[in-house]
Each structure stands twice: as structure tokens, then as C-alpha cells.
Design an enzyme around this catalytic site. Structure first.
Site, PDB file in Angstrom:
ATOM      1  N   HIS A 256      -3.503  -5.403   0.719  1.00  0.00           N
ATOM      2  CA  HIS A 256      -3.224  -5.559   1.508  1.00  0.00           C
ATOM      3  C   HIS A 256      -3.274  -6.874   1.820  1.00  0.00           C
ATOM      4  CE1 HIS A 256      -3.151  -1.209   3.921  1.00  0.00           C
ATOM      5  NE2 HIS A 256      -3.108  -1.053   3.847  1.00  0.00           N
TER       6      HIS A 256
ATOM      7  N   GLU B 120      -0.572  -9.119   4.283  1.00  0.00           N
ATOM      8  CA  GLU B 120      -1.088  -9.852   5.152  1.00  0.00           C
ATOM      9  C   GLU B 120      -2.492  -9.705   5.876  1.00  0.00           C
ATOM     10  OE1 GLU B 120      -2.274  -4.774   5.558  1.00  0.00           O
ATOM     11  OE2 GLU B 120      -0.806  -6.349   4.148  1.00  0.00           O
TER      12      GLU B 120
ATOM     13  N   CYS C   7       0.841  -1.035  -0.372  1.00  0.00           N
ATOM     14  CA  CYS C   7      -0.345   0.057  -0.018  1.00  0.00           C
ATOM     15  C   CYS C   7       0.713   1.525  -0.060  1.00  0.00           C
ATOM     16  CB  CYS C   7      -1.299   0.121   1.542  1.00  0.00           C
ATOM     17  SG  CYS C   7      -2.532   1.176   1.246  1.00  0.00           S
TER      18      CYS C   7
END
Length: 231
Positions: A209, A211, A106
Site C-alpha cells: 500500500h 498510498e 493490493c
């Protein structure tokens, strides 16, 4: 085991350094050793950071100051943290100069592009024609929109997919891709969702994202391939 430096953000007027633990968990799950890096701008300390780590993960966060890509602030620009900007600009430059593997997520993807000479849209709704909704109003781990992946890319080589759905929590995006880089994934509206540096090194950035989506096979592969690259 590869030691992965993870950049942090700041809260409470710079008195606290914080990151979501999802970044830490993703590196651990991928087989790496996470090392959270506090926001500092002392160049000697940053050089020591680089000596200690095998790869650098640039995390998400607030908006970069547009002065770094030679623009004045425009309506729609969000909160800017000058100290974090300086920290991440400096450490990204050091990582690139030393050839460390680098993954940007990001804001981190945007920082790589800025450091290498690219530009950003300061606010998609105000500057981009007919954008999709890129700041989702659903849980962060929920896939929200489709990205289309170019076959001549590292992202396709690990996913074997030309399109898949990702989460989306941003209002800025890459406008002009930095020299020596290529856009390797796009949203339906044409917004750049991934970049990678040409050549043999590992420098890769995604606008979403992963993660938060490590149970998804593509998201986990992004981290495992990153960690394996530096192990």
C-alpha cells in the site's frame, strides 16, 4: 492536470461508497486530480467514467470472488462483495481496451491479474508453503518486510533499488501471472509483490500500500510517475 479515477468500496450492505482518503491525498501530492468513482455496474455509466478520466487507480479492499479465476471458494476466503467485483472487473476491462494507464494496489493488483487471465492464492496461510506474515500487526504506514526487485522492470527504473521494505496488509496473492505480464518484485518467501504488463502502455500493480507511505521516496515515485504518464 491528469484526472485519475479512483475506485471505491462499499460498506453498510452497499448503502455507502467509501475509500481511505490516503488514495486521494497520494494522487493530489503526485500532481493529479482525484475523482472517486462510486460502485455502479451500468455499462453506459462506466463508459462515461472512462471518458472522464486520464488514468485509473484500482484500490485495495476485500477478496475477489474466486469464480472469476475458475475456482470454488476454499477455507480462508474472506468477505466478497459481488457488486464491487462486477464494477471493477468491467471498468478494468474497459480501461485496458482503451489503453488507459492503470495502477492497481493490493486488491487492485490482483484484479488486473484476474481480468487478464491469471489466478490467486485464496489464502496464503492455507495454500502457500511456509509464507511470511503478510498481514502486518503494526501501523499501516510502517515498512514491514523486504521486496526484491528485478532490474528489467519499470519499478527498478524509477527506484534504482533491487530491494526495499514495504508495508503489507493482505492474505491473498497472485498465483499464476496473467499472460503478457511479468512478476517484477518478490517477497523473501517468493510471494509476488508487483506485476507489470509488457509493451509500451502503463499497467502496473503492487501488492503493498504505497498510498500509506508517500513520505517514502519509492512510494511517492510510483504515484508521480503514474500521474506524469497520463498528464
Amino acid at each position: 492536470m491528469a484526472v485519475i479515477g479512483i475506485t471505491s468500496g462499499q460498506q453498510k450492505n452497499g448503502t455507502e461508497c467509501r475509500i481511505p482518503k490516503t488514495y486521494v491525498k497520494a494522487i493530489v501530492r503526485a500532481g493529479g486530480v482525484p475523482l472517486v468513482l462510486p460502485v455502479l455496474t451500468n455499462k453506459d455509466i462506466l463508459k462515461k467514467y472512462i471518458e472522464l478520466i486520464d488514468g485509473l487507480l484500482l484500490t485495495g479492499g476485500g477478496d475477489p470472488d474466486p469464480r472469476y479465476f475458475y475456482e470454488e471458494p476454499r477455507p480462508g476466503l474472506g468477505e466478497v462483495d459481488p457488486q464491487r467485483d462486477e464494477f471493477e472487473i468491467l471498468i478494468t476491462g474497459l480501461a485496458l481496451n482503451t489503453g488507459l494507464p492503470l495502477l492497481g494496489i493490493c486488491r487492485g493488483c490482483q484484479l488486473i491479474n484476474i481480468v487478464e487471465g491469471g489466478t490467486l492464492y485464496q489464502d496464503l496461510e492455507k495454500e502457500y508453503p511456509n509464507p511470511l506474515k503478510h498481514n502486518q500487526s503494526s501501523p499501516g504506514k510502517y515498512p514491514f518486510h523486504t521486496v526484491h526487485v528485478k532490474k528489467e522492470s519499470w519499478l527498478y527504473s524509477i527506484s534504482k533499488m533491487t530491494n526495499f521494505r514495504v508495508n503489507s496488509v493482505h492474505h491473498q496473492a497472485i498465483k499464476e501471472v496473467a499472460p503478457g505480464y511479468k512478476a517484477t518484485a518478490l517477497a523473501e518467501d517468493g510471494v509476488i509483490e508487483a506485476i507489470e504488463k509488457s509493451g509500451d502502455g502503463f499497467v502496473f500493480g503492487v501488492q503493498w500500500h504505497p498510498e500509506q507511505m508517500v513520505n517514502d521516496s519509492v512510494s511517492l515515485k510510483i504515484f508521480t510517475e503514474f500521474v506524469n504518464r497520463v498528464d
